[in-house]
Design a protein around this motif. Structure first.
Motif, PDB file in Angstrom:
ATOM      1  N   PHE A 166       0.829  -1.211   0.000  1.00 24.16           N
ATOM      2  CA  PHE A 166       0.000   0.000   0.000  1.00 24.16           C
ATOM      3  C   PHE A 166       0.865   1.264   0.000  1.00 24.16           C
ATOM      4  N   PHE A 167       2.009   1.225   0.665  1.00 21.48           N
ATOM      5  CA  PHE A 167       2.926   2.363   0.607  1.00 21.48           C
ATOM      6  C   PHE A 167       3.426   2.554  -0.828  1.00 21.48           C
ATOM      7  N   ALA A 168       3.648   1.440  -1.530  1.00 18.70           N
ATOM      8  CA  ALA A 168       4.099   1.519  -2.922  1.00 18.70           C
ATOM      9  C   ALA A 168       3.020   2.112  -3.816  1.00 18.70           C
ATOM     10  N   ILE A 169       1.765   1.746  -3.559  1.00 21.37           N
ATOM     11  CA  ILE A 169       0.650   2.322  -4.326  1.00 21.37           C
ATOM     12  C   ILE A 169       0.594   3.833  -4.106  1.00 21.37           C
ATOM     13  N   ALA A 170       0.754   4.253  -2.859  1.00 23.35           N
ATOM     14  CA  ALA A 170       0.760   5.683  -2.551  1.00 23.35           C
ATOM     15  C   ALA A 170       1.898   6.387  -3.274  1.00 23.35           C
ATOM     16  N   ALA A 171       3.081   5.754  -3.298  1.00 24.39           N
ATOM     17  CA  ALA A 171       4.236   6.341  -3.970  1.00 24.39           C
ATOM     18  C   ALA A 171       4.010   6.446  -5.477  1.00 24.39           C
ATOM     19  N   ALA A 172       3.387   5.408  -6.056  1.00 26.59           N
ATOM     20  CA  ALA A 172       3.118   5.418  -7.496  1.00 26.59           C
ATOM     21  C   ALA A 172       2.126   6.517  -7.858  1.00 26.59           C
ATOM     22  N   ALA A 173       1.077   6.672  -7.047  1.00 23.67           N
ATOM     23  CA  ALA A 173       0.101   7.735  -7.295  1.00 23.67           C
ATOM     24  C   ALA A 173       0.755   9.100  -7.132  1.00 23.67           C
ATOM     25  N   GLY A 174       1.637   9.221  -6.150  1.00 22.71           N
ATOM     26  CA  GLY A 174       2.350  10.477  -5.956  1.00 22.71           C
ATOM     27  C   GLY A 174       3.245  10.807  -7.139  1.00 22.71           C
ATOM     28  N   LEU A 175       3.889   9.774  -7.694  1.00 23.02           N
ATOM     29  CA  LEU A 175       4.729   9.979  -8.876  1.00 23.02           C
ATOM     30  C   LEU A 175       3.892  10.432 -10.064  1.00 23.02           C
ATOM     31  N   ALA A 176       2.706   9.856 -10.206  1.00 25.45           N
ATOM     32  CA  ALA A 176       1.807  10.266 -11.289  1.00 25.45           C
ATOM     33  C   ALA A 176       1.417  11.734 -11.143  1.00 25.45           C
ATOM     34  N   ILE A 177       1.194  12.172  -9.900  1.00 23.99           N
ATOM     35  CA  ILE A 177       0.877  13.583  -9.645  1.00 23.99           C
ATOM     36  C   ILE A 177       2.044  14.464 -10.071  1.00 23.99           C
ATOM     37  N   GLU A 178       3.249  14.045  -9.740  1.00 24.47           N
ATOM     38  CA  GLU A 178       4.438  14.828 -10.105  1.00 24.47           C
ATOM     39  C   GLU A 178       4.577  14.944 -11.621  1.00 24.47           C
ATOM     40  N   ILE A 179       4.341  13.844 -12.318  1.00 26.44           N
ATOM     41  CA  ILE A 179       4.462  13.860 -13.781  1.00 26.44           C
ATOM     42  C   ILE A 179       3.433  14.799 -14.392  1.00 26.44           C
ATOM     43  N   MET A 180       2.217  14.775 -13.854  1.00 25.15           N
ATOM     44  CA  MET A 180       1.154  15.619 -14.401  1.00 25.15           C
ATOM     45  C   MET A 180       1.357  17.099 -14.085  1.00 25.15           C
ATOM     46  N   THR A 181       1.943  17.389 -12.923  1.00 22.22           N
ATOM     47  CA  THR A 181       2.071  18.785 -12.493  1.00 22.22           C
ATOM     48  C   THR A 181       3.468  19.350 -12.679  1.00 22.22           C
ATOM     49  N   GLN A 182       4.455  18.449 -12.897  1.00 20.15           N
ATOM     50  CA  GLN A 182       5.864  18.852 -12.984  1.00 20.15           C
ATOM     51  C   GLN A 182       6.379  19.459 -11.677  1.00 20.15           C
ATOM     52  N   LEU A 183       5.722  19.149 -10.579  1.00 19.56           N
ATOM     53  CA  LEU A 183       6.154  19.626  -9.257  1.00 19.56           C
ATOM     54  C   LEU A 183       7.048  18.555  -8.623  1.00 19.56           C
ATOM     55  N   TRP A 184       8.275  18.460  -9.120  1.00 18.65           N
ATOM     56  CA  TRP A 184       9.159  17.382  -8.710  1.00 18.65           C
ATOM     57  C   TRP A 184       9.586  17.483  -7.247  1.00 18.65           C
ATOM     58  N   TRP A 185       9.527  18.674  -6.703  1.00 18.11           N
ATOM     59  CA  TRP A 185       9.971  18.846  -5.320  1.00 18.11           C
ATOM     60  C   TRP A 185       9.049  18.174  -4.302  1.00 18.11           C
ATOM     61  N   ILE A 186       7.824  17.819  -4.722  1.00 22.25           N
ATOM     62  CA  ILE A 186       6.932  17.196  -3.749  1.00 22.25           C
ATOM     63  C   ILE A 186       7.355  15.763  -3.418  1.00 22.25           C
ATOM     64  N   THR A 187       8.411  15.289  -4.114  1.00 22.88           N
ATOM     65  CA  THR A 187       8.988  13.998  -3.728  1.00 22.88           C
ATOM     66  C   THR A 187       9.405  14.021  -2.257  1.00 22.88           C
ATOM     67  N   ALA A 188       9.965  15.162  -1.837  1.00 22.81           N
ATOM     68  CA  ALA A 188      10.416  15.295  -0.450  1.00 22.81           C
ATOM     69  C   ALA A 188       9.245  15.158   0.521  1.00 22.81           C
ATOM     70  N   ILE A 189       8.095  15.738   0.155  1.00 21.48           N
ATOM     71  CA  ILE A 189       6.908  15.628   1.010  1.00 21.48           C
ATOM     72  C   ILE A 189       6.444  14.185   1.076  1.00 21.48           C
TER      73      ILE A 189
END
Length: 303
Positions: A110-133
């Protein structure tokens, strides 16, 4: 067959069923993951920036983190022996129904699913810094009861819940959609964050006797049942003061007052409770309060 072997077999736990796994996900806590996304998306709609795909991904992140932390809590408390003192429904790990590694694997999935969804958000928004969050959120989820010095055992659970399931979840949802954080998002984040803290407080009040035995020094253990009950009432009712203020600008926000139909009984039960079962009822009502509060604010913001 010897008598001792028969005795050991009779005490062998039954294999976990699908219902046991669903129980392990602690469904009653999931409204607290949904509400911040509703509020944050509503706040984004105020500036005409609501984005349904991004909102859905934020929901996946929130739900996956919540379920993941529930399973990781099951795993960590189980191997630590904390659940040996448990009087409520048995946990997957603590009961011996499921091998600890299997519970851990599900939590990590489930943590991996959350990480994958977060990565998809980054790709769509180009907000790469939210990786830290995202990394901080995953760390907070794991170290709640995991690691050598879990902060949940030191009375800091409520602080982290307020930060991640209140401020980060709500304002983060607004920001990835709108590119800004408005006042509505901030006030909504504080409101739902306080309710989420209240849910954890009443849960920990119920567990004071067993947590004390296990050496788990939650905030409730440190404060005691009476003071913690007062804190619970303050945390769950204060958000309605925030709603009253927002109602000056969004009259429909008054719909959130319907959540008091759950919040007030939860307060009464918590203050007068004499049994773990009563605290469980207060816990369910508190989670319902969070969902109704989130729906009320979101509907007002979208209107």
């Amino acid at each position: 067959m010897s008598t001792s072997k028969k005795k050991n077999q009779s005490h062998k736990p039954k294999p976990a069923t699908v219902g046991d796994w669903i129980s392990g996900a602690r469904i009653r806590t999931l409204p607290l993951a949904v509400a911040p996304v509703l509020i944050g998306s509503g706040a984004a709609s105020i500036v005409d920036k609501f984005n349904a795909p991004l909102a859905l991904l934020c929901l996946v992140v929130a739900l996956s983190l919540q379920i993941g932390v529930n399973y990781s809590n099951d795993y960590s408390d189980g191997i630590r022996g904390t659940d040996d003192f448990r009087v409520g429904p048995p946990r997957l790990t603590g009961s011996g129904a499921v091998a600890p590694k299997r519970v851990l694997a599900v939590a990590l999935a489930f943590f991996a699913i959350a990480a994958a969804a977060g990565l998809a958000i980054e790709i769509m928004t180009q907000l790469w810094w939210i990786t830290a969050i995202g990394v901080l959120a995953l760390a907070a989820a794991w170290f709640y009861t995991g690691g050598k010095r879990p902060y949940g055992y030191a009375g800091l659970g409520e602080v982290m819940v307020f930060i991640f399931f209140g401020l980060v979840a709500t304002m983060g949802t607004t920001y990835v959609q709108a590119g800004l954080v408005n006042d509505e998002s901030i006030f909504g984040a504080v409101g739902i964050g306080l309710i989420s803290c209240a849910v954890l407080v009443v849960n920990n009040i119920r567990d004071i006797p067993t947590d004390t035995q296990a050496g788990k020094k939650t905030l409730a253990v440190r404060m005691g049942a009476r003071a913690s009950s007062v804190l619970f009432c303050v945390l769950i009712l204060l958000p309605f003061g925030i709603a009253t203020y927002l109602g000056l600008f969004y009259p429909v926000v008054q719909l959130t007052y319907f959540a008091l139909l759950a919040a007030l009984p939860a307060c009464l039960i918590t203050i007068t409770s004499k049994s773990a079962q009563e605290y469980v009822l207060a816990l369910k009502l508190s989670s319902l309060t969070g969902l109704l509060y989130g729906l009320g604010l979101a509907f007002a913001f979208f209107s």
